[in-house]
Design an enzyme around this catalytic site. Structure first.
Site, PDB file in Angstrom:
ATOM      1  N   ASP A  12     -10.813 -34.431  38.519  1.00 28.42           N
ATOM      2  CA  ASP A  12     -11.569 -35.545  38.982  1.00 28.42           C
ATOM      3  C   ASP A  12     -12.215 -36.477  38.101  1.00 28.42           C
ATOM      4  O   ASP A  12     -12.201 -36.299  37.008  1.00 28.42           O
ATOM      5  CB  ASP A  12     -12.810 -34.798  40.170  1.00 28.42           C
ATOM      6  CG  ASP A  12     -13.623 -35.679  40.706  1.00 28.42           C
ATOM      7  OD1 ASP A  12     -13.266 -36.402  41.425  1.00 28.42           O
ATOM      8  OD2 ASP A  12     -14.862 -35.573  40.122  1.00 28.42           O
ATOM      9  N   ASP A  14     -15.325 -39.222  38.637  1.00 26.91           N
ATOM     10  CA  ASP A  14     -16.557 -39.392  38.731  1.00 26.91           C
ATOM     11  C   ASP A  14     -17.395 -38.057  38.954  1.00 26.91           C
ATOM     12  O   ASP A  14     -17.206 -37.372  39.738  1.00 26.91           O
ATOM     13  CB  ASP A  14     -16.960 -40.398  40.011  1.00 26.91           C
ATOM     14  CG  ASP A  14     -16.328 -41.505  40.082  1.00 26.91           C
ATOM     15  OD1 ASP A  14     -16.278 -42.043  39.120  1.00 26.91           O
ATOM     16  OD2 ASP A  14     -16.277 -42.198  41.261  1.00 26.91           O
TER      17      ASP A  14
HETATM   18  P1  B16 Z   1     -14.646 -46.101  45.660  1.00 23.17           P
HETATM   19  P2  B16 Z   1     -14.258 -38.924  42.536  1.00 23.17           P
HETATM   20  C1  B16 Z   1     -15.645 -40.458  44.229  1.00 23.17           C
HETATM   21  O1  B16 Z   1     -14.803 -40.341  42.952  1.00 23.17           O
HETATM   22  C2  B16 Z   1     -16.953 -40.742  44.322  1.00 23.17           C
HETATM   23  O2  B16 Z   1     -17.761 -39.586  43.734  1.00 23.17           O
HETATM   24  C3  B16 Z   1     -17.666 -41.084  45.487  1.00 23.17           C
HETATM   25  O3  B16 Z   1     -18.942 -41.211  45.022  1.00 23.17           O
HETATM   26  C4  B16 Z   1     -16.948 -42.341  45.706  1.00 23.17           C
HETATM   27  O4  B16 Z   1     -17.508 -42.797  47.090  1.00 23.17           O
HETATM   28  C5  B16 Z   1     -15.484 -42.398  46.074  1.00 23.17           C
HETATM   29  O5  B16 Z   1     -14.895 -41.954  44.727  1.00 23.17           O
HETATM   30  C6  B16 Z   1     -14.985 -43.669  46.508  1.00 23.17           C
HETATM   31  O6  B16 Z   1     -15.180 -44.463  45.423  1.00 23.17           O
HETATM   32  O7  B16 Z   1     -15.817 -46.528  46.547  1.00 23.17           O
HETATM   33  O8  B16 Z   1     -14.793 -46.583  44.237  1.00 23.17           O
HETATM   34  O9  B16 Z   1     -13.235 -46.168  46.028  1.00 23.17           O
HETATM   35  O10 B16 Z   1     -15.424 -38.111  42.242  1.00 23.17           O
HETATM   36  O11 B16 Z   1     -13.541 -38.354  43.553  1.00 23.17           O
HETATM   37  O12 B16 Z   1     -13.671 -39.322  41.129  1.00 23.17           O
HETATM   38 MG    MG Z   2     -16.412 -36.319  41.485  1.00 27.31          MG
END
Ligand code: B16
Ligand code: MG
Length: 218
Positions: A12, A14
């Protein structure tokens, strides 16, 4: 969990390799304030690892908006989030993240990103780690987001490995759910209340012990 050797690790992004959660939070908070929606840091915790559209549904908390308004709100939040990412650099890698990725490569494992974020390619470029991965599955790769297994299964397909030979490193409850649903070894990063249902759990990325992961799958 079948006893099969681990051949690949799906990371993953974030919350595991970098911490963009604060930027996501600020962007959602600004949108909520502008729209007069109640929102705070505690409410934001439920958004961890959740797709942009599902996050907005949680922010709206049952309030009905038409399709155009929903799309406009997602666009505004993303515009602000991307602005906040502008200064991102390799300094924003979480402690231990690069070391773990390199240790996986040294062990000959295939590596993929499995992130819900549509901004993942941009974030990986800013962190200067895109070339470390054999495949990237992100928020644009599949229709159905975490906690469904689709994203991690797509990553395994790109790597040409069986799902049972993959370990997933995840910081979100929804991400651990997705890894378990995919039949993969789930490695949780964070507190037990959030990722206690993973096969293995570490408080932070810096604490991850690759040998334990590999022994667990062997
Ligand atoms: P975006 P991950 C996720 O990333 C984030 O944790 C989450 O907070 C966010 O809403 C989601 O990606 C979508 O992100 O708006 O940039 O498409 O933790 O799966 O790497
Ligand atoms: Mg994450």
């Amino acid at each position: 969990m079948p006893d099969v050797p681990i051949r690949a690790v799906i990371f993953d992004l974030d919350g595991v390799l970098t911490d963009t959660a604060e930027f996501h939070y600020r962007a959602w908070q600004e949108l909520a304030d502008a729209e007069g929606l109640p929102f705070d840091r505690q409410a934001n915790e439920a958004l961890r690892g959740v797709s942009r559209a599902d996050s907005l549904r949680l922010v709206l908390a049952g309030r009905e908006v038409d399709e155009a308004t929903f799309a406009r709100m997602m666009a505004e939040k993303n515009e602000r989030y991307v602005e906040l990412l502008a200064d991102m650099s390799p300094d924003d890698l979480l402690p231990g993240a690069l070391e773990l990725v390199e240790a996986c490569r040294d062990r000959g494992l295939k590596l993929a990103i499995g992130s819900s974020s549509k901004n993942a390619p941009m974030v990986l470029d800013a962190l200067e780690i895109t070339d470390r991965f054999d495949a990237i599955a992100d928020g644009s790769t599949v229709e159905v987001a975490k906690p469904a297994p689709d994203l991690f299964l797509a990553a395994a397909r790109s790597l040409d490995v069986e799902p049972a030979t993959c370990a997933v490193v995840e910081d979100a409850e929804a991400g651990v759910d997705a890894a378990l649903a995919a039949g993969m070894l789930a490695v949780g990063i964070g507190p037990a209340e959030r990722v206690g249902h993973a096969h293995l759990r570490y408080p932070s990325t810096a604490d991850v012990d690759l040998e334990t992961i590999l022994a667990r799958g062997a």
